[in-house]
Design a protein around this motif. Sequence first.
Motif, PDB file in Angstrom:
ATOM      1  N   HIS A 117      -5.010  -8.639   5.396  1.00  0.00           N
ATOM      2  CA  HIS A 117      -5.223  -7.236   5.006  1.00  0.00           C
ATOM      3  C   HIS A 117      -4.986  -7.109   3.502  1.00  0.00           C
ATOM      4  O   HIS A 117      -5.769  -6.492   2.784  1.00  0.00           O
ATOM      5  N   HIS A 164       3.161   2.480   2.803  1.00  0.00           N
ATOM      6  CA  HIS A 164       4.148   1.531   3.332  1.00  0.00           C
ATOM      7  C   HIS A 164       5.345   1.340   2.403  1.00  0.00           C
ATOM      8  O   HIS A 164       6.411   0.918   2.859  1.00  0.00           O
ATOM      9  N   HIS A 183       0.838  -1.202   0.000  1.00  0.00           N
ATOM     10  CA  HIS A 183       0.000   0.000   0.000  1.00  0.00           C
ATOM     11  C   HIS A 183       0.876   1.257   0.000  1.00  0.00           C
ATOM     12  O   HIS A 183       2.004   1.237   0.476  1.00  0.00           O
ATOM     13  N   ASP A 203       0.012  -3.484   8.974  1.00  0.00           N
ATOM     14  CA  ASP A 203      -1.447  -3.322   8.938  1.00  0.00           C
ATOM     15  C   ASP A 203      -2.196  -4.604   9.312  1.00  0.00           C
ATOM     16  O   ASP A 203      -3.423  -4.660   9.196  1.00  0.00           O
ATOM     17  N   TYR A 256      -3.926  -2.655  13.132  1.00  0.00           N
ATOM     18  CA  TYR A 256      -3.806  -1.197  13.055  1.00  0.00           C
ATOM     19  C   TYR A 256      -3.655  -0.547  14.431  1.00  0.00           C
ATOM     20  O   TYR A 256      -2.855   0.337  14.632  1.00  0.00           O
TER      21      TYR A 256
HETATM   22 ZN   LIG Z   1      -2.413  -1.293   4.202  1.00  0.00          ZN
END
Ligand SMILES: [Zn+2]
Length: 256
Positions: A173, A106, A103, A194, A197
């Motif tokens: 995730h 990250h 993502h 993640d 969280y």
């Molecule tokens: Zn993520």
Amino acid sequence: MTVSIYAMTCGWLSMPMPFLIDGTEGVCRIPVPAYFIRHPRGTVLFDSGMSLRVQKDGAKALGEELEPFFEIFYEPNEEVSTRLESLEVDPADINYLVSSHLHFDHCGGHELIPNACHIIQQREWEAAHVPELRAANHYNPADFDHGHGRIEARGEHDIFGDGTVVCMPTYGHTPGHQSLVLQTETGPVVLCGDACYLRQSLEEMRLPAPIAVNDELAMRDSLTRLKALQSSGARLMFGHDPEFWAEVPQAPLPVA
Ligand SMILES: [Zn+2]
């Protein structure tokens, strides 16, 4: 042999609270962490924060689909390469770059860590290169496709072969999410990414809304394993918990 860990804040984001925990309301302002790890035989960066494209023009970099959900707080000098200066670490000297997952918050700083070997779960890398999965998981190759040498892990991966820095698959995730388990002088520490969280996610065993979950069963299983590690004495570093983060010493002070 043990390792030292340093935490760095590489900007902040605000996003709908249900994206973090399903069934909640409101908006939450969350830190974007990256971690530097020093091992006697090399250095590791766990995640790299957001790209400079996001810093320059967040709306454009995030694209139409993600942009409406996020507000970005990411100023010049908050990128990971500048954060590393506080440790007197040259980004070009980092040996391993571990991605929890791909993502934008990250792996956007991967291009600032040019010479590291990228360690990622094979499932994550493959998912990012299948058009339907790329779209479904909101991956952007501009964040992570920078020609790094790469180790594609299949499950657990012990980076130095001595059990002190070990990638632990925590799928759910995203298809190939991983956490990092470290042995420090003060005991085991887990960088959750993640897979978890918030502290509340673990305490109440609650998942994010479906939009932030690729595989609910796998994510619940990952959370259960993180909980077991905590019960056995490991210190968990939650992925994006602003209250928890306020207690975390920032580089150049060590976390552990
Ligand atoms: Zn993520």
